[in-house]
Design a protein around this motif. Structure first.
Motif, PDB file in Angstrom:
ATOM      1  N   GLY A  78       0.682  -1.097  -0.031  1.00 26.99           N
ATOM      2  CA  GLY A  78       0.196  -0.114  -0.134  1.00 26.99           C
ATOM      3  C   GLY A  78       0.800   1.382   0.066  1.00 26.99           C
ATOM      4  O   GLY A  78       0.328   2.284  -0.448  1.00 26.99           O
ATOM      5  N   ASN A  81       2.199   2.071  -3.650  1.00 26.20           N
ATOM      6  CA  ASN A  81       0.862   2.377  -4.071  1.00 26.20           C
ATOM      7  C   ASN A  81       0.365   3.548  -3.884  1.00 26.20           C
ATOM      8  O   ASN A  81       0.072   4.514  -5.012  1.00 26.20           O
ATOM      9  N   ALA A  82       0.027   4.114  -2.916  1.00 26.36           N
ATOM     10  CA  ALA A  82      -0.157   5.661  -2.232  1.00 26.36           C
ATOM     11  C   ALA A  82       0.751   6.562  -2.865  1.00 26.36           C
ATOM     12  O   ALA A  82       0.290   7.625  -3.391  1.00 26.36           O
ATOM     13  N   TRP A 179      -6.453  -1.073  -6.434  1.00 26.45           N
ATOM     14  CA  TRP A 179      -5.401  -1.756  -5.538  1.00 26.45           C
ATOM     15  C   TRP A 179      -5.885  -2.022  -4.044  1.00 26.45           C
ATOM     16  O   TRP A 179      -5.509  -2.897  -3.358  1.00 26.45           O
ATOM     17  N   TYR A 180      -6.278  -0.781  -3.523  1.00 28.33           N
ATOM     18  CA  TYR A 180      -6.828  -0.727  -1.998  1.00 28.33           C
ATOM     19  C   TYR A 180      -7.903  -1.792  -1.843  1.00 28.33           C
ATOM     20  O   TYR A 180      -7.865  -2.524  -0.848  1.00 28.33           O
TER      21      TYR A 180
END
Length: 199
Positions: A78, A81-82, A179-180
């Motif tokens: 994550g 990704n973030a 993705w989350y």
């Protein structure tokens, strides 16, 4: 009675982030549908469990090591990704390119761990109802993992060249948002598959 005013929309951008984007609504719709599929399969798991005299059926619970390792890696995924999502919303081409490759490689690593996870479930999909529902849950999530990793890889290739139209940065932002869902849905699957058999 006032006369209608003509509005020149030519100067308006052909992209938007968040709920102003049709892509955002499409992603939310897909998440709702796929989330319902996960929910129904989890309900099937607990229904089968309520009907079985023993659970798991003629098998030890799945090994915790690889499922827990995958969960830790999934949570860590994550972070890049973030970061990539934030860079996309700032139109930072170079950082988006690096972030996409990092996210794609993370997805490949997660899939490699997933192969070992399947090998340590301690049951085959056709052994009994327990094996079928466990493999169904794992298979559903693996499909999402493969799909999003592939999509991230395609975006990484696109961003490896010259800067693109700004609407492509919206694609990166929405891909990160999806993705989350992959991450959160795994937490539910992990809890059911790896701990549901131990309760």
């Amino acid at each position: 009675m006032s006369e209608p005013h003509n509005v020149d929309a030519a100067a308006l951008p052909d992209y938007a982030f968040g709920s102003s984007s049709p892509m955002w609504w499409g992603t939310i719709g897909m998440i709702v549908v796929e989330g319902m599929l996960f929910a129904l399969t989890i309900m099937s798991y607990f229904y089968l469990r309520s009907q079985a005299p023993e659970w798991p059926i003629r098998a030890p619970p799945p090994d915790l090591l690889w499922g827990t390792l995958n969960t830790v890696l999934m949570l860590l995924s994550g972070l890049p990704n973030a970061w990539t999502k934030r860079c996309a919303e700032r139109f930072d081409h170079e950082r988006v390119r690096r972030g996409l490759w990092l996210c794609a490689l993370t997805g490949v690593l997660l899939m490699a761990v997933r192969v070992v996870e399947f090998a340590t479930l301690n049951v085959k999909w056709d052994d009994n109802a327990y094996g079928s529902v466990v493999w169904m849950l794992m298979g559903l999530h693996t499909t999402h993992l493969i799909t999003d990793t592939y999509n991230t890889g395609v975006l990484a290739v696109l961003f490896s060249d010259q800067p693109l139209e700004r609407k492509r940065y919206v694609d990166v932002s929405e891909n990160a948002g999806y993705w989350y869902f992959v991450l959160i849905s795994w937490l539910a699957v992990y809890a059911v598959v790896f701990w549901g058999a131990r309760l």
